[in-house]
Design a protein around this motif. Sequence first.
Motif, PDB file in Angstrom:
ATOM      1  N   ASP A 124       0.825  -1.211   0.000  1.00  0.00           N
ATOM      2  CA  ASP A 124       0.000   0.000   0.000  1.00  0.00           C
ATOM      3  C   ASP A 124       0.864   1.267   0.000  1.00  0.00           C
ATOM      4  OD1 ASP A 124      -2.331  -1.451  -0.036  1.00  0.00           O
ATOM      5  OD2 ASP A 124      -2.684  -1.309   2.126  1.00  0.00           O
ATOM      6  N   GLU A 125       1.901   1.279   0.820  1.00  0.00           N
ATOM      7  CA  GLU A 125       2.743   2.468   0.903  1.00  0.00           C
ATOM      8  C   GLU A 125       3.559   2.661  -0.382  1.00  0.00           C
ATOM      9  OE1 GLU A 125       2.315   4.617   3.044  1.00  0.00           O
ATOM     10  OE2 GLU A 125       1.869   3.770   5.013  1.00  0.00           O
ATOM     11  N   ALA A 126       4.099   1.579  -0.913  1.00  0.00           N
ATOM     12  CA  ALA A 126       4.847   1.678  -2.166  1.00  0.00           C
ATOM     13  C   ALA A 126       3.944   2.143  -3.302  1.00  0.00           C
ATOM     14  CB  ALA A 126       5.486   0.332  -2.508  1.00  0.00           C
ATOM     15  N   LYS A 127       2.736   1.617  -3.323  1.00  0.00           N
ATOM     16  CA  LYS A 127       1.794   1.991  -4.371  1.00  0.00           C
ATOM     17  C   LYS A 127       1.404   3.467  -4.258  1.00  0.00           C
ATOM     18  CE  LYS A 127      -2.445   0.376  -6.621  1.00  0.00           C
ATOM     19  NZ  LYS A 127      -3.599  -0.561  -6.527  1.00  0.00           N
ATOM     20  N   THR A 128       1.341   3.999  -3.040  1.00  0.00           N
ATOM     21  CA  THR A 128       1.055   5.430  -2.851  1.00  0.00           C
ATOM     22  C   THR A 128       2.112   6.280  -3.539  1.00  0.00           C
ATOM     23  OG1 THR A 128      -0.101   5.068  -0.754  1.00  0.00           O
ATOM     24  CG2 THR A 128       0.802   7.268  -1.137  1.00  0.00           C
ATOM     25  N   VAL A 129       3.375   5.888  -3.375  1.00  0.00           N
ATOM     26  CA  VAL A 129       4.464   6.643  -4.008  1.00  0.00           C
ATOM     27  C   VAL A 129       4.400   6.513  -5.524  1.00  0.00           C
ATOM     28  CG1 VAL A 129       6.964   6.932  -4.174  1.00  0.00           C
ATOM     29  CG2 VAL A 129       5.923   6.312  -1.978  1.00  0.00           C
ATOM     30  N   VAL A 130       4.237   5.289  -5.994  1.00  0.00           N
ATOM     31  CA  VAL A 130       4.180   5.039  -7.442  1.00  0.00           C
ATOM     32  C   VAL A 130       3.008   5.773  -8.074  1.00  0.00           C
ATOM     33  CG1 VAL A 130       3.769   3.265  -9.188  1.00  0.00           C
ATOM     34  CG2 VAL A 130       5.378   2.824  -7.310  1.00  0.00           C
ATOM     35  N   GLY A 131       1.855   5.709  -7.411  1.00  0.00           N
ATOM     36  CA  GLY A 131       0.646   6.306  -7.967  1.00  0.00           C
ATOM     37  C   GLY A 131       0.562   7.810  -7.848  1.00  0.00           C
ATOM     38  N   SER A 132       1.477   8.408  -7.088  1.00  0.00           N
ATOM     39  CA  SER A 132       1.436   9.860  -6.891  1.00  0.00           C
ATOM     40  C   SER A 132       1.770  10.630  -8.167  1.00  0.00           C
ATOM     41  CB  SER A 132       2.417  10.279  -5.803  1.00  0.00           C
ATOM     42  OG  SER A 132       3.760  10.158  -6.254  1.00  0.00           O
ATOM     43  N   GLU A 133       2.561   9.996  -9.041  1.00  0.00           N
ATOM     44  CA  GLU A 133       3.038  10.631 -10.273  1.00  0.00           C
ATOM     45  C   GLU A 133       3.871  11.886  -9.999  1.00  0.00           C
ATOM     46  OE1 GLU A 133      -0.277  11.180 -12.907  1.00  0.00           O
ATOM     47  OE2 GLU A 133      -0.516   9.019 -13.226  1.00  0.00           O
ATOM     48  N   LYS A 134       4.419  11.962  -8.800  1.00  0.00           N
ATOM     49  CA  LYS A 134       5.325  13.066  -8.471  1.00  0.00           C
ATOM     50  C   LYS A 134       6.755  12.744  -8.896  1.00  0.00           C
ATOM     51  CE  LYS A 134       2.140  15.409  -6.215  1.00  0.00           C
ATOM     52  NZ  LYS A 134       1.665  16.768  -6.638  1.00  0.00           N
ATOM     53  N   PHE A 135       7.015  11.473  -9.175  1.00  0.00           N
ATOM     54  CA  PHE A 135       8.344  11.015  -9.537  1.00  0.00           C
ATOM     55  C   PHE A 135       8.236  10.176 -10.807  1.00  0.00           C
ATOM     56  CE2 PHE A 135       7.358  10.961  -5.035  1.00  0.00           C
ATOM     57  CZ  PHE A 135       8.188  11.972  -4.563  1.00  0.00           C
ATOM     58  N   ARG A 136       9.290  10.149 -11.578  1.00  0.00           N
ATOM     59  CA  ARG A 136       9.253   9.408 -12.844  1.00  0.00           C
ATOM     60  C   ARG A 136      10.632   8.821 -13.132  1.00  0.00           C
ATOM     61  NH1 ARG A 136      12.034  12.124 -16.630  1.00  0.00           N
ATOM     62  NH2 ARG A 136      12.413  14.369 -16.297  1.00  0.00           N
ATOM     63  N   PHE A 137      10.656   7.825 -13.995  1.00  0.00           N
ATOM     64  CA  PHE A 137      11.919   7.235 -14.403  1.00  0.00           C
ATOM     65  C   PHE A 137      12.649   8.162 -15.373  1.00  0.00           C
ATOM     66  CE2 PHE A 137       9.605   3.342 -13.153  1.00  0.00           C
ATOM     67  CZ  PHE A 137      10.539   2.811 -12.282  1.00  0.00           C
ATOM     68  N   ILE A 138      13.954   8.203 -15.222  1.00  0.00           N
ATOM     69  CA  ILE A 138      14.775   9.023 -16.113  1.00  0.00           C
ATOM     70  C   ILE A 138      14.800   8.395 -17.505  1.00  0.00           C
ATOM     71  CG2 ILE A 138      16.999   7.859 -15.727  1.00  0.00           C
ATOM     72  CD1 ILE A 138      18.219  10.730 -15.467  1.00  0.00           C
ATOM     73  N   THR A 139      15.007   9.202 -18.518  1.00  0.00           N
ATOM     74  CA  THR A 139      15.144   8.698 -19.882  1.00  0.00           C
ATOM     75  C   THR A 139      16.608   8.765 -20.297  1.00  0.00           C
ATOM     76  OG1 THR A 139      14.771  10.887 -20.849  1.00  0.00           O
ATOM     77  CG2 THR A 139      12.823   9.498 -20.460  1.00  0.00           C
ATOM     78  N   ALA A 140      16.987   7.960 -21.270  1.00  0.00           N
ATOM     79  CA  ALA A 140      18.380   7.884 -21.699  1.00  0.00           C
ATOM     80  C   ALA A 140      18.961   9.238 -22.107  1.00  0.00           C
ATOM     81  CB  ALA A 140      18.523   6.869 -22.827  1.00  0.00           C
ATOM     82  N   PRO A 141      18.224  10.063 -22.886  1.00  0.00           N
ATOM     83  CA  PRO A 141      18.816  11.351 -23.277  1.00  0.00           C
ATOM     84  C   PRO A 141      19.104  12.282 -22.098  1.00  0.00           C
ATOM     85  CG  PRO A 141      16.965  10.797 -24.702  1.00  0.00           C
ATOM     86  CD  PRO A 141      16.944   9.829 -23.561  1.00  0.00           C
TER      87      PRO A 141
END
Length: 466
Positions: free
Chosen positions: A244-261
């Motif tokens: 539940d706590e991990a999903k809260t962070v993932v679902g917040s959309e406040k953070f994202r994966f970096i892209t190669a460029p």
Amino acid sequence: MFVLLLASCGKWLDVTSKSEVDIDDMYDAAEGYYNSVTGVYINMGDANLYGGYVALTALEPLTGQYTVSANNEKRRKWAAYDYANDDSKKVIDDLWLTMYNNIFNANLVIDKLRHEERTLFEEGVREIMLAEMLAMRAYMYFDLVRMFNEPYAVNAESNNVPWKTSWDATIGERHTSERLLAQLMDELAEAKSLLETRDPIVVARKSADPYVSYDRTKRMNYYAVCALRARIALYTGDYATAYDEAKTVVGSEKFRFITAPEIAETDSYGEELRSNRVFTPELVFALDNDRITASARAYYEGLSEDIVTSPNCYEAGDLRLNAWLAYNSMNKINLIKYKRSSLAADSYKYPKACTPMLKLSEMYLIAEEAVMNAPQLDPAPLSYINALKRHRGIAELDASTSADVLRTALTREYICDFKGEGQLFFYYKRLNMDRVDNGNYNGNTIAIAPQAYTFPRPDNENDFGN
């Protein structure tokens, strides 16, 4: 001896009386609180803590992923889990004392904030600072548990870590891991409640307050508290809470994966124009910290100290490979995650130096492991680890993946994703693994004895009866 003791106590009492006056003066205005809270963050970046030992120079050699220089006898012994020699004892003593010193500082600020009734701050700021200090204290205590108590799965009654929430001269009580971690989860729940309706990262708010306007990913923000709760819950086997706590962070959309460029930009001659090797868009919480740069430069970016044994854990196309590893002039592999030019004129090329403390990728791995152990939590198995793999540019797992293969895949991601952060050692300890990858990722392993996972308490703690 009795006379000398009385003389020493007299001096100590004089210093204490003066210190109490200084403390009252310090918290006479808002700036005193701001400075004290910021001081806790700065001290966390000490070379004995997350600017060196915990993130890099002490825990990383224990993972089996590095070849330590034969010329550095003390590091060679440390990497071989020899904690009994004087050099290793000094590492442990420095780590323990620095951590508790900072916990003491956090205790002082927490006490003052809890009892502060004046209108020194903009509405909600006192609560934000209180929540951050509760969470920072929990972060430190959890890592003390992970270092000095036995693995939770082996002995939840292990009690080598004193629990102290006051800032007086009394010695803390040694609680069991089970009891202490339950207290940490309660305090983090309080911190989460305080931040949920006040933290600017959650609730848009205009503020003239200088503290609240600071980059919230460099403070123990609401989602960082959720992430820490997820980490502790997974450690204790509370998979529902971890998920539940991990999903809260993932679902917040406040953070994202970096892209190669975004990782590296070079000119036509291969000269580096910009670099983001710490993957800042993924950092839920990071410590602004120049010391990690110095530690990495001293031990991981040269020709003669700790060398990455092999790049084999990374698949072809994995964007982490070239971002974090590089062959040097002796054809040995350096860890370059924290590498940056030492020239002031080049500072614009890099994000501010920092130590990753809680990351988006870990939340995906926690969610995946929680579902693996409690399938009822999510009807879409493999979705979290495959999302991580997809963003790293590597092959996803297929639907027929067995539990054993999934565990191997999770372990591989911890090896790959936490280079230079100290978390791989904690992963191995959480699972009490007796054999781990030897750094070549070719099926060969090294043995880790059970006692290697638990640092001995400093001699002074035993000598003085705690």
